[in-house]
Design a protein around this motif. Structure first.
Motif, mmCIF file in Angstrom:
data_model
loop_
_atom_site.group_PDB
_atom_site.id
_atom_site.type_symbol
_atom_site.label_atom_id
_atom_site.label_comp_id
_atom_site.label_asym_id
_atom_site.label_seq_id
_atom_site.Cartn_x
_atom_site.Cartn_y
_atom_site.Cartn_z
ATOM 1 N N TRP A 58 0.903 -1.078 -0.118
ATOM 2 C CA TRP A 58 -0.156 0.193 0.012
ATOM 3 C C TRP A 58 0.815 1.369 -0.007
ATOM 4 N N SER A 59 2.022 1.325 0.585
ATOM 5 C CA SER A 59 2.916 2.288 0.487
ATOM 6 C C SER A 59 3.274 2.505 -0.800
ATOM 7 N N LYS A 60 3.869 1.490 -1.649
ATOM 8 C CA LYS A 60 4.041 1.638 -3.086
ATOM 9 C C LYS A 60 2.909 2.220 -4.058
ATOM 10 N N VAL A 61 1.630 1.783 -3.676
ATOM 11 C CA VAL A 61 0.468 2.120 -4.451
ATOM 12 C C VAL A 61 0.188 3.498 -4.304
ATOM 13 N N ASN A 66 0.389 9.195 -6.013
ATOM 14 C CA ASN A 66 0.429 10.470 -5.209
ATOM 15 C C ASN A 66 -0.342 11.552 -5.462
ATOM 16 N N GLU A 67 -0.615 11.717 -7.042
ATOM 17 C CA GLU A 67 -1.566 12.836 -7.459
ATOM 18 C C GLU A 67 -2.662 12.653 -7.481
ATOM 19 N N LEU A 105 8.425 4.315 4.693
ATOM 20 C CA LEU A 105 7.990 5.405 5.157
ATOM 21 C C LEU A 105 8.479 6.540 4.523
ATOM 22 N N ILE A 106 10.142 6.536 4.414
ATOM 23 C CA ILE A 106 10.882 7.614 3.783
ATOM 24 C C ILE A 106 10.260 7.707 2.332
ATOM 25 N N SER A 107 10.216 6.530 1.470
ATOM 26 C CA SER A 107 9.800 6.672 0.272
ATOM 27 C C SER A 107 8.399 7.239 0.179
ATOM 28 N N LEU A 108 7.287 6.873 1.055
ATOM 29 C CA LEU A 108 6.100 7.589 0.912
ATOM 30 C C LEU A 108 6.252 8.880 1.276
ATOM 31 N N SER A 109 7.052 9.252 2.235
ATOM 32 C CA SER A 109 7.022 10.924 2.313
ATOM 33 C C SER A 109 7.552 11.587 1.250
ATOM 34 N N LYS A 110 8.517 11.061 0.569
ATOM 35 C CA LYS A 110 9.195 11.830 -0.759
ATOM 36 C C LYS A 110 8.241 11.707 -1.836
ATOM 37 N N ALA A 111 7.154 10.733 -2.155
ATOM 38 C CA ALA A 111 6.378 10.549 -3.070
ATOM 39 C C ALA A 111 5.130 11.597 -2.935
ATOM 40 N N THR A 112 4.683 11.783 -1.497
ATOM 41 C CA THR A 112 3.644 12.523 -1.404
ATOM 42 C C THR A 112 3.853 13.914 -0.936
#
Length: 434
Positions: A58-61, A66-67, A105-112
């Motif tokens: 779900w983090s990858k999805v 993210n847009e 969590l870091i990847s999700l923060s960068k993407a969003t």
């Protein structure tokens, strides 16, 4: 499979939100159950590959879409689940799991573009008490990407501690580099620098202190650049538009700041380190498997084919050992009767060794161990009393009764009627009185 699911959830936003909300809600129910019950089974429902893979999926999805305005509200619950899983069982044995979730969590923060408090979670790992002691040398580092938990013995090894500290510094640099151009970067990194300086003083390993000092220097230099740029502007924090332009100008700068350079360098080193560990793990496993097969083949050749006679050969040997024990017991109870029982024991033990070494066992009475013990007793010439040398009818019975073992056997025989417990002389006197 994760890539396929990520693409499928980008086709229909409304249907994707309904499905994603239901699945994320199930993960949240499992997490709440573990936090309320606090039992081992409840923790294992969270700290398993199925749950961890779902969180990463779900983090990858959400990072890929993210847009998408429909899926964007699900970022917050997924981030809460990731941080809750990291803090659920904060023990050193689950460092691989914690670092895995913090990377997501870091990847999700960068993407969003959402700020997530990853630094405190990483600094908790540096407060591990084993890092303030001298580690043990030797050992081989397993592939931590394939494990969720490590053993206690592995935690004391220098190879694991070095990998954990290097991974923490890599993730911390990646997280802080994302916000290195933010106007509030000096204030955000103040507590991080304090914790790193404390780690430098407490650590007993020079490599760990050097990595922490390098991180502190990069953070301080980047914070100093941000302060100089911030002092040159004339707007206040309430001017949101101008603040956004300030951060965008820093991101588009041709020359990256020191923290971004350090983050890129640590990321490349981490990629090489993980690739080397994975390659060594595969090579060692293959060699170990070949060595194990060779050892099994050599052991089977040395032992030879298994036969059913091996179990049958143990029974007569045990019976013969009982005979030897009976002879020893008779020697102890005989006292000084002039019989050399030591010679009998030596002869019996020689017979026992000869029986164990011989491979062919005859079916007649001469091959039985009990017969061998009797032969050993008879062959002890010159050691028996003279009354034992009489031959003729009943000589064997008399010789048996005069021996200490025969006396003990007669004691358990049932006496005849009318003469219980009396000798022959006493019986004759009784007849005379009558």
């Amino acid at each position: 499979m994760a890539s396929c699911i990520t693409e499928l959830f980008g086709l229909d936003s409304e249907a994707s939100y309904v499905l994603a909300f239901g699945f994320i809600r199930q993960l949240a129910v499992t997490m709440r159950s573990a936090l309320n019950t606090k039992t081992k089974d409840a923790f294992l429902e969270v700290y398993c590959w199925q749950y961890i893979n779902c969180l990463e999926l779900w983090s990858k999805v959400l990072s890929a879409h993210n847009e998408n305005s429909e899926l964007r509200p699900l970022v917050y619950p997924v981030a809460q689940l990731l941080m809750g899983a990291v803090r659920l069982v904060p023990t050193p044995r689950y460092f691989p799991l914690r670092l895995r979730l913090l990377r997501s969590l870091i990847s999700l923060s960068k993407a969003t573009g959402y700020f997530m408090p990853v630094a405190p979670l990483l600094l908790e790992i540096l407060q591990w008490s084993e890092l303030s002691r001298k580690p043990q040398s030797g050992g081989r580092l397993p592939n931590l990407l394939l494990q969720l938990r490590v053993s206690k013995n592995l935690l004391r090894l220098s190879v694991l501690q070095e990998d954990v500290v290097a991974t923490v510094m890599e993730l911390l640099a990646a997280h802080l580099a994302q916000w290195s151009d933010h106007i509030a970067f000096p204030e955000v990194t103040h507590t991080t620098c304090v914790a790193l300086r404390r780690f430098v003083k407490a650590s007993a390993v020079e490599r760990f202190r050097r990595m922490a000092k390098q991180m502190v220097d990069a953070i301080e230099k980047t914070a100093a650049q941000t302060r100089r740029r911030r002092d040159a502007v004339d707007f206040s924090p309430k001017d949101v538009g101008q603040v956004a332009d300030f951060m965008e100008a820093g991101e588009k700068s041709k020359q990256p700041n020191p923290l971004r350079r350090l983050a890129a360098d640590l990321e490349e080193k981490g990629r090489q380190r993980r690739a080397l560990t994975a390659a060594e793990d595969v090579d060692v496993d293959e060699s170990d498997g070949e060595d194990d097969d060779k050892d099994e083949e050599m052991a089977s050749e040395a032992d030879g084919p298994a036969t059913e006679d091996s179990e049958d050969e143990k029974e007569p040997i045990e019976e013969y050992q009982d005979d030897v024990d009976a002879v020893s017991k008779a020697r102890d109870t005989s006292g000084s009767n002039g019989f050399d029982w030591a010679a009998v024991n030596d002869s019996a033990e020689d017979e026992l060794k000869a029986y164990e070494i011989s491979d062919d066992d005859s079916d007649d009475g001469a091959g039985h161990p009990g017969h061998a013990a009797a032969v050993s007793v008879r062959n002890a010439k010159g050691k028996q009393p003279k009354r034992h040398e009489k031959k003729g009818k009943g000589s064997d019975k008399k010789r048996l009764r005069t021996s200490p073992a025969g006396k003990e056997a007669d004691a358990f025989k049932k006496p005849k009627h009318g003469h219980q417990g009396k000798s022959k002389s006493a019986q004759k006197k009784g007849k005379g009185k009558r």
